[in-house]
Scaffold this active site. Structure first.
Site, PDB file in Angstrom:
ATOM      1  N   CYS A   2      35.923  19.644   7.331  1.00  0.00           N
ATOM      2  CA  CYS A   2      36.713  19.587   6.107  1.00  0.00           C
ATOM      3  C   CYS A   2      37.419  20.920   5.855  1.00  0.00           C
ATOM      4  O   CYS A   2      37.066  21.947   6.406  1.00  0.00           O
ATOM      5  CB  CYS A   2      35.880  19.222   4.887  1.00  0.00           C
ATOM      6  SG  CYS A   2      34.965  17.689   5.023  1.00  0.00           S
ATOM      7  N   ARG A  27      39.176  22.410  12.287  1.00  0.00           N
ATOM      8  CA  ARG A  27      37.840  22.165  11.757  1.00  0.00           C
ATOM      9  C   ARG A  27      37.402  20.718  11.977  1.00  0.00           C
ATOM     10  O   ARG A  27      36.224  20.404  11.882  1.00  0.00           O
ATOM     11  CB  ARG A  27      37.801  22.493  10.260  1.00  0.00           C
ATOM     12  CG  ARG A  27      38.127  23.942   9.942  1.00  0.00           C
ATOM     13  CD  ARG A  27      38.365  24.152   8.469  1.00  0.00           C
ATOM     14  NE  ARG A  27      37.134  24.059   7.700  1.00  0.00           N
ATOM     15  CZ  ARG A  27      36.397  25.088   7.341  1.00  0.00           C
ATOM     16  NH1 ARG A  27      36.755  26.305   7.706  1.00  0.00           N
ATOM     17  NH2 ARG A  27      35.307  24.929   6.632  1.00  0.00           N
ATOM     18  N   TRP A  74      36.392  15.178   6.628  1.00  0.00           N
ATOM     19  CA  TRP A  74      35.596  14.633   7.731  1.00  0.00           C
ATOM     20  C   TRP A  74      34.557  13.721   7.091  1.00  0.00           C
ATOM     21  O   TRP A  74      33.727  14.170   6.312  1.00  0.00           O
ATOM     22  CB  TRP A  74      34.923  15.758   8.516  1.00  0.00           C
ATOM     23  CG  TRP A  74      34.226  15.313   9.761  1.00  0.00           C
ATOM     24  CD1 TRP A  74      34.789  15.043  10.977  1.00  0.00           C
ATOM     25  CD2 TRP A  74      32.816  15.126   9.920  1.00  0.00           C
ATOM     26  NE1 TRP A  74      33.807  14.700  11.878  1.00  0.00           N
ATOM     27  CE2 TRP A  74      32.596  14.730  11.261  1.00  0.00           C
ATOM     28  CE3 TRP A  74      31.717  15.243   9.071  1.00  0.00           C
ATOM     29  CZ2 TRP A  74      31.327  14.462  11.772  1.00  0.00           C
ATOM     30  CZ3 TRP A  74      30.448  14.966   9.577  1.00  0.00           C
ATOM     31  CH2 TRP A  74      30.268  14.578  10.899  1.00  0.00           C
ATOM     32  N   ASN A  98      34.083  20.104  -0.041  1.00  0.00           N
ATOM     33  CA  ASN A  98      33.434  20.190   1.274  1.00  0.00           C
ATOM     34  C   ASN A  98      31.933  20.165   1.060  1.00  0.00           C
ATOM     35  O   ASN A  98      31.428  20.796   0.129  1.00  0.00           O
ATOM     36  CB  ASN A  98      33.797  21.497   1.988  1.00  0.00           C
ATOM     37  CG  ASN A  98      35.235  21.532   2.448  1.00  0.00           C
ATOM     38  OD1 ASN A  98      35.946  20.540   2.370  1.00  0.00           O
ATOM     39  ND2 ASN A  98      35.660  22.687   2.929  1.00  0.00           N
ATOM     40  N   GLY A  99      31.210  19.487   1.946  1.00  0.00           N
ATOM     41  CA  GLY A  99      29.763  19.446   1.830  1.00  0.00           C
ATOM     42  C   GLY A  99      29.266  18.045   1.561  1.00  0.00           C
ATOM     43  O   GLY A  99      29.909  17.047   1.916  1.00  0.00           O
ATOM     44  N   GLU A 479      25.627  22.303  29.105  1.00  0.00           N
ATOM     45  CA  GLU A 479      26.894  22.620  28.456  1.00  0.00           C
ATOM     46  C   GLU A 479      28.051  21.861  29.110  1.00  0.00           C
ATOM     47  O   GLU A 479      28.949  21.369  28.423  1.00  0.00           O
ATOM     48  CB  GLU A 479      27.130  24.130  28.519  1.00  0.00           C
ATOM     49  CG  GLU A 479      28.526  24.591  28.135  1.00  0.00           C
ATOM     50  CD  GLU A 479      28.904  24.307  26.690  1.00  0.00           C
ATOM     51  OE1 GLU A 479      30.057  24.605  26.315  1.00  0.00           O
ATOM     52  OE2 GLU A 479      28.079  23.779  25.919  1.00  0.00           O
ATOM     53  N   LYS A 483      30.509  19.280  27.146  1.00  0.00           N
ATOM     54  CA  LYS A 483      31.967  19.411  27.109  1.00  0.00           C
ATOM     55  C   LYS A 483      32.643  18.119  27.541  1.00  0.00           C
ATOM     56  O   LYS A 483      33.630  17.684  26.941  1.00  0.00           O
ATOM     57  CB  LYS A 483      32.418  20.556  28.020  1.00  0.00           C
ATOM     58  CG  LYS A 483      32.203  21.927  27.446  1.00  0.00           C
ATOM     59  CD  LYS A 483      33.186  22.212  26.324  1.00  0.00           C
ATOM     60  CE  LYS A 483      32.680  23.342  25.453  1.00  0.00           C
ATOM     61  NZ  LYS A 483      31.561  22.980  24.578  1.00  0.00           N
ATOM     62  N   GLU A 486      32.323  15.544  24.811  1.00  0.00           N
ATOM     63  CA  GLU A 486      33.076  15.879  23.605  1.00  0.00           C
ATOM     64  C   GLU A 486      34.549  15.492  23.706  1.00  0.00           C
ATOM     65  O   GLU A 486      35.116  14.944  22.760  1.00  0.00           O
ATOM     66  CB  GLU A 486      32.985  17.384  23.330  1.00  0.00           C
ATOM     67  CG  GLU A 486      31.675  17.841  22.734  1.00  0.00           C
ATOM     68  CD  GLU A 486      31.676  19.334  22.478  1.00  0.00           C
ATOM     69  OE1 GLU A 486      31.243  19.749  21.388  1.00  0.00           O
ATOM     70  OE2 GLU A 486      32.105  20.100  23.369  1.00  0.00           O
ATOM     71  N   HIS A 502      12.223  13.003  38.976  1.00  0.00           N
ATOM     72  CA  HIS A 502      11.274  12.543  37.962  1.00  0.00           C
ATOM     73  C   HIS A 502      11.910  11.548  36.997  1.00  0.00           C
ATOM     74  O   HIS A 502      11.498  11.458  35.833  1.00  0.00           O
ATOM     75  CB  HIS A 502      10.695  13.737  37.208  1.00  0.00           C
ATOM     76  CG  HIS A 502       9.908  14.660  38.070  1.00  0.00           C
ATOM     77  ND1 HIS A 502       8.662  14.351  38.556  1.00  0.00           N
ATOM     78  CD2 HIS A 502      10.224  15.877  38.587  1.00  0.00           C
ATOM     79  CE1 HIS A 502       8.217  15.341  39.307  1.00  0.00           C
ATOM     80  NE2 HIS A 502       9.157  16.282  39.341  1.00  0.00           N
ATOM     81  N   LYS A 602      34.678  21.166  13.690  1.00  0.00           N
ATOM     82  CA  LYS A 602      34.458  22.490  14.255  1.00  0.00           C
ATOM     83  C   LYS A 602      33.243  23.161  13.635  1.00  0.00           C
ATOM     84  O   LYS A 602      32.409  23.714  14.326  1.00  0.00           O
ATOM     85  CB  LYS A 602      35.712  23.347  14.031  1.00  0.00           C
ATOM     86  CG  LYS A 602      35.633  24.723  14.677  1.00  0.00           C
ATOM     87  CD  LYS A 602      35.592  24.609  16.189  1.00  0.00           C
ATOM     88  CE  LYS A 602      35.587  25.970  16.855  1.00  0.00           C
ATOM     89  NZ  LYS A 602      35.407  25.846  18.318  1.00  0.00           N
TER      90      LYS A 602
END
Length: 607
Positions: A2, A27, A74, A98-99, A479, A483, A486, A502, A602
């Site tokens: 947001c 963001r 968002w 926001n929040g 990572e 990526k 995402e 395993h 973000k």
């Protein structure tokens, strides 16, 4: 997550509000809106989707006025529709938030019982109606805020416009950041300094629980107990040009290629070149007395912490616990007095990580923060502030912030080892020498961008991809998988190479590419043996290694990616580049939104 901007101006604000929103697109968001006050009316325009839809709406239906608020949302409560987009409004007030308001349901029920009609599914609209109810009963805006803020549980940054007060905005923050910008005959509110960069460099960061009255003449700030307070005015340094892509296709691509420069800048602040020694900012505690480290982070920052665990234990021989921030408090961790709790965050505002930080502070831990925003909430609450100097990172998928985090953590591990007597002066100089080689090695890795782009079409059709690595390359495998997920939306998983047998080996067939991160060195043979297990079951391997490793094990692979030969210390920084570029070029082949992938934000400022 947001974005908020508010302007109390001396000229029309709508275009500047939209520009501020544009600077916060990084963001992450799924709807946007503005509200101005004009001739005694609240003029509200909202649209789902990207900002261009709001721009089109404003072209059809302008929003005149010299004062206004704007927001990119968002979605948390309610789907991303125009009705759920901010600002939310009544006849008396308009509000952006926001929040998350955790107790919105009982508040909503109370409002509905009182006969008020709510039009959205959001938690935010509840706040607008609570403030409006106070105003309609005759309260001043200030009195309304004093009455409503104590009733809200959760996290919020608020900007509120009042129809009958067209020369004033009120802002408030608890758990989500909000800044005041000081102009000439104008005053501003924003989620961060970057949003206000074209308007002003003079910024005040509101403290936790603060609320503020903003007028053209300036701002009056009050603390959580409604006492007038003075907060420092700082020069933000945020660049009005920071959100330009230049000649790059995407911000993510630009930020990948900035890594040699920003890693060099970061290391420059932690290394004394005159004597090749590691140095930290001035601290007021004895770091040599630290007997245990607790690392807490989310997402990519968590994987940086996983790499750092190897370094702290190898160099300083200090045991390390590492936790995902969203789980940390809920397992009731054992925190030894005097321990170092180390928090890693790009934004310094991540809600889960910030809550974990405060939990550790309450339990007697020394607080260290590795952060890219030195004025953030985490930075201001730290005993040891370790900035990463990556500069603004606009792409939602973190790249340069990650490698700068690794650079800082490597320097910290070496410094701790020296202070604890575990590393000699000669060993320290060797570590510094290898760290200083990192920028050139990153450049050498980037030189293989065209090779990676050429093989991306081999991975793009896959539904599933596996990444393998050993030692510090295991977090890099995690990572790499993150990526790819995402930005290309391909399901991917990272595994320690030895764990394949395993369970995950059951997934291997000719349709599952397996990306193996295997720099030559002490773990290379073990990793190659695990790679051969994959090959024996028809798996298609992409081997990422140096020339020596590719000569030994590259034959018969689906593709190979050559990296420079580097010391194991800096291998995680260097091998971050190919995993970033693989994800980037695969996403380009698939045509996804690289910089603003679906459903992601973000800075995650809600738990």
């Amino acid at each position: 997550m947001c974005g908020i901007i508010g302007i109390v101006g001396k000229e029309p604000v709508a275009e500047r509000l939209v520009d501020g929103l544009r600077r916060m697109e990084y963001r992450g968001y799924d709807s946007a809106g503005v509200c101005t006050i004009d001739d005694g009316h609240l003029v509200r325009r909202r649209a789902p989707g990207k900002l261009l839809h709001l721009v089109a709406e404003l072209e059809r239906n302008p929003a005149p006025g010299l004062i206004g608020i704007a927001h990119t949302r968002w979605a948390t409560h309610g789907s991303p529709t125009a009705a759920n987009a901010h600002p939310h409004a009544t006849g008396a007030v308009a509000l952006v938030h926001n929040g998350i308001i955790e107790n919105f349901k009982p508040l909503r029920d109370e409002l509905q019982r009182a006969g008020r009609t709510l039009e959205s599914e959001t938690d935010t609209e509840v706040v607008a109606h609570l403030v409006s109810a106070e105003v309609e009963r005759g309260a001043s805006p200030q009195e309304a805020i004093k009455a409503v803020l104590p009733r809200l549980r959760g996290a919020f940054a608020l900007a509120i416009a009042f129809r009958e007060h067209p020369d004033m905005l009120i802002g408030a923050r608890l758990g989500s950041p909000l800044v005041v910008g000081w102009g000439e005959g104008e005053t501003y509110l924003g989620s961060d300094a970057l949003a206000l960069a074209p308007l002003t460099q003079r910024i005040t960061y509101l403290d936790e629980g603060d609320w503020v009255i903003v007028t053209r003449e300036g701002a009056e700030i009050f603390d959580k107990d409604n006492n007038p307070v003075t907060r420092e005015v700082t020069i933000s340094g945020a660049s009005a040009a920071a959100v330009e892509k230049g000649n790059y296709r995407h911000f993510m691509q630009k930020e990948i290629f900035e890594q040699p420069t920003v890693v060099a800048q970061t290391l420059a602040s932690y290394i004394h070149r005159a004597d090749n020694a590691v140095a930290l900012p001035q601290i007021d505690f004895d770091i040599s007395a630290v007997r245990r480290i607790t690392i807490v982070a989310c997402g990519t920052s968590y994987y940086a912490g996983m790499v750092a665990k190897y370094w702290f234990e190898q160099f300083a021989r200090v045991p390390v616990d590492i936790d995902v921030a969203s789980e940390f408090r809920y397992r009731d961790p054992v925190l030894e007095p005097g321990g170092l709790a180390l928090f890693i965050s790009q934004s310094g505002e991540t809600a889960d990580t910030l809550a974990a930080l405060r939990h550790c502070k309450e339990n007697g831990q020394i607080i260290g923060v590795v952060v890219n925003v030195p004025t953030s909430s985490m930075a201001r609450e730290a005993d040891l502030l370790l900035p990463t100097h990556a500069g603004p990172e606009i792409g939602v998928a973190s790249t340069k912030a990650f490698t700068c985090q690794l650079a800082v953590l490597a320097a910290l591990a070496a410094h701790l080892a020296v202070r604890k007597g575990r590393m000699s002066r000669e060993e320290e100089q060797e570590v510094v020498r290898h760290l200083l080689e990192a920028p050139a090695a990153l450049n050498a890795a980037l030189a293989h961008d065209d090779d990676i782009a050429a093989m991306a079409h081999l991975i793009a059709p896959a539904r599933d991809v596996l990444y393998l690595g050993r030692g510090p390359d295991y977090p890099l495998a995690l990572e790499g998988a993150l990526k790819l997920k995402e930005i290309s939306y391909i399901h991917a998983e990272g595994y320690a190479s030895g764990e394949m047998k395993h369970g995950p080996i059951a997934l291997i067939d000719e349709a599952v590419p397996v990306i193996v991160l295997a720099p030559s060195g002490p773990l290379f043979e073990k990793t190659v043996s695990n790679m051969q297990e994959v090959r024996a079951r028809g798996g298609k391997i992409v081997l990422v290694s140096d020339a020596e490793g590719l000569a030994e094990a590259g034959e018969g692979c689906l593709a190979t990616v050559e990296m420079p030969r580097v010391h194991p210390l800096i291998a995680p920084l260097v091998y971050a580049v190919p995993v970033q570029l693989i994800a980037y070029h695969v996403a380009c082949v698939k045509g996804t939104d690289v910089d603003q992938p679906r459903n992601l934000a973000k800075s995650v400022t809600v738990e």
